[in-house]
Design an enzyme around this catalytic site. Structure first.
Site, PDB file in Angstrom:
ATOM      1  N   ASP A 181     -45.996 -55.557 -33.195  1.00  0.00           N
ATOM      2  CA  ASP A 181     -45.664 -56.609 -31.672  1.00  0.00           C
ATOM      3  C   ASP A 181     -44.579 -56.260 -30.940  1.00  0.00           C
ATOM      4  OD1 ASP A 181     -42.777 -56.915 -32.767  1.00  0.00           O
ATOM      5  OD2 ASP A 181     -43.128 -58.593 -34.238  1.00  0.00           O
TER       6      ASP A 181
ATOM      7  N   HIS B 154     -41.340 -53.851 -32.617  1.00  0.00           N
ATOM      8  CA  HIS B 154     -41.678 -53.234 -34.304  1.00  0.00           C
ATOM      9  C   HIS B 154     -43.137 -52.923 -33.732  1.00  0.00           C
ATOM     10  CE1 HIS B 154     -38.874 -57.425 -34.561  1.00  0.00           C
ATOM     11  NE2 HIS B 154     -38.424 -56.323 -35.231  1.00  0.00           N
TER      12      HIS B 154
ATOM     13  N   SER C 168     -33.986 -55.638 -37.828  1.00  0.00           N
ATOM     14  CA  SER C 168     -35.542 -55.943 -38.645  1.00  0.00           C
ATOM     15  C   SER C 168     -35.703 -54.497 -38.404  1.00  0.00           C
ATOM     16  CB  SER C 168     -35.525 -56.484 -37.118  1.00  0.00           C
ATOM     17  OG  SER C 168     -36.315 -56.041 -36.258  1.00  0.00           O
TER      18      SER C 168
END
Ligand SMILES: *[C@@H]1O[C@H](CO)[C@@H](O)[C@H](O)[C@H]1NC(C)=O
Ligand SMILES: *[C@@H]1O[C@H](CO)[C@@H](O)[C@H](O)[C@H]1NC(C)=O
Ligand SMILES: *[C@@H]1O[C@H](CO)[C@@H](O)[C@H](O)[C@H]1NC(C)=O
Ligand SMILES: *[C@@H]1O[C@H](CO)[C@@H](O)[C@H](O)[C@H]1NC(C)=O
Length: 350
Positions: free
Chosen positions: A324, A327, A46
């Site tokens: 978050d 990240h 991610s």
């Protein structure tokens, strides 16, 4: 992934294209057009995924992801641009198209390379159904068999490999033994090394792998101190990972004809430098994430059965480091990236 799923993805993607939601970066690269033939290929998780993870699985396709760029959710795990976008910009390239979109975008988009990364994945299998690193590299190899890319494309291109800790999250969730951690770390680095060798054997002459960022500073780990301090236990384990990776990459270079095929992008140092002196990057909120669930069972982007938001978003993502639990914000990435640029990032990528 079965064909039913692929059909579903294709449908979602078509709808997305129709509604013009794709967060393609079109403005990057204006200043670096003197390297037109160079391509960027991205593998990993991610931290670099720009849309491969399907809508059905990922928070990255939900509000409020993407609020800064492209101002709507578009599959990036942040409020805006992520590491791969910044790397592409340095190379003067459009951010490479997600593998998932390869058949539906105009063909000329493929000449910037391709992004195979998939949120939640690791070098080993993790809890996500996404393709592990081996499977991502196999997908790329398949495109070479199909002549989408040629070996001569590869000799000038760069592979970026992101291994940001999903293997460790999965280990903690399924085994969790702290004494067992060092040997698990060794096996993760060993598998990463095998993946790097695999990329070299396919034909890449420039392969960059990210060092692990300080996992102990992620909101997931600092929540227990109300985001006051990093967890040194985890950061010590990260140091072990990074030292083993350094040894391994050093050895790979010694064994290669061209002694600098492999390099490490020192994200650990980049994160640490910014977090130690956030104000020099206009970051006011250091460890507390911008977007988080109203209670521990909810995440950024969660809604309840009545579609009521179960998360809060800060007012100023541009002065917050973390987006978050895992990240950075676009501002966070921008700050890390500018630290890396100070340390000759340009040379590393060329
Ligand atoms: C990666 O995934 C493939 C396909 O699912 C699987 O066969 C392989 O064992 C996995 N590799 C690793 C290193 O976990
Ligand atoms: C889990 O931890 C134990 C104790 O350290 C270790 O012996 C075992 O190999 C670990 N299992 C996995 C799947 O990593
Ligand atoms: C780090 O986190 C682990 C696991 O939650 C916890 O056991 C440990 O006490 C923490 N260490 C520090 C130094 O905060
Ligand atoms: C390994 O670490 C040393 C000492 O920090 C550094 O000089 C070297 O460049 C690193 N090697 C790689 C491949 O990053």
């Amino acid at each position: 992934m079965d064909s039913h799923n692929q059909l579903f993805i294709l449908l979602c993607v078509s709808l997305l294209l129709l509604s013009g939601q794709m967060g393609l970066q079109v403005e990057a690269g204006r200043h670096h057009l003197h390297h037109p033939s160079r391509e960027l290929f991205i593998f990993g998780d991610s931290y670099v995924d720009t849309g491969n993870t399907p809508k059905s699985q990922a928070g990255s396709w939900k509000q409020p992801y993407g609020i800064t760029f492209p101002r709507k959710p578009a599959g990036r795990f942040s409020d805006g641009r992520v590491l791969s976008d910044f790397i592409a910009k340095t190379l003067g390239l459009r951010s490479p198209i997600p593998y998932k979109f390869r058949k539906i975008v105009p063909k000329h988009y493929l000449k910037y390379g391709m992004n195979f990364a998939y949120g939640g994945t690791g070098v080993f299998d993790t809890s996500t159904s996404g393709p592990n690193m081996t499977a991502q590299i196999d997908s790329f190899n398949q495109l070479i068999q199909e002549n989408v890319y040629t070996p001569s494309d590869l000799s000038k291109s760069i592979a970026y490999v992101s291994v940001s800790g999903n293997d460790y999250n999965f280990y903690l969730a399924t085994n969790g033994s702290l004494p067992g951690f060092p040997s698990f770390i060794a096996s993760v680095v060993k598998q990463t090394t095998a993946d790097l060798i695999h990329l070299q054997s396919i034909g890449f002459k420039r392969i960059v792998v990210g060092a692990l960022q300080p996992l102990g500073c992620l909101p997931l780990a600092t929540a227990q101190t109300s985001f006051q301090s990093c967890n040194s236990t985890f950061n010590d384990l990260v140091t072990l990972h990074n030292n083993l990776l350094n040894q391994s990459v050093t050895k790979l270079n010694q064994e290669s004809n061209d002694h600098n095929t492999f390099t490490i992008l020192d994200l650990f140092d980049g994160f640490r430098t910014v977090l130690n002196n956030p104000s020099s990057h206009n970051i006011k909120e250091r460890l507390k994430p911008c977007c988080f669930g109203v209670s521990s069972e909810y995440n950024c982007g969660s809604v309840d059965e009545n579609n009521v938001k179960k998360y809060l978003v800060c007012e100023n993502p541009e002065s917050t480091f973390f987006w978050d639990r895992l990240h950075p914000t676009q501002a966070g990435w921008n700050a890390v990236y500018s630290e890396l640029e100070k340390k000759d990032l340009y040379k590393l990528l060329y």
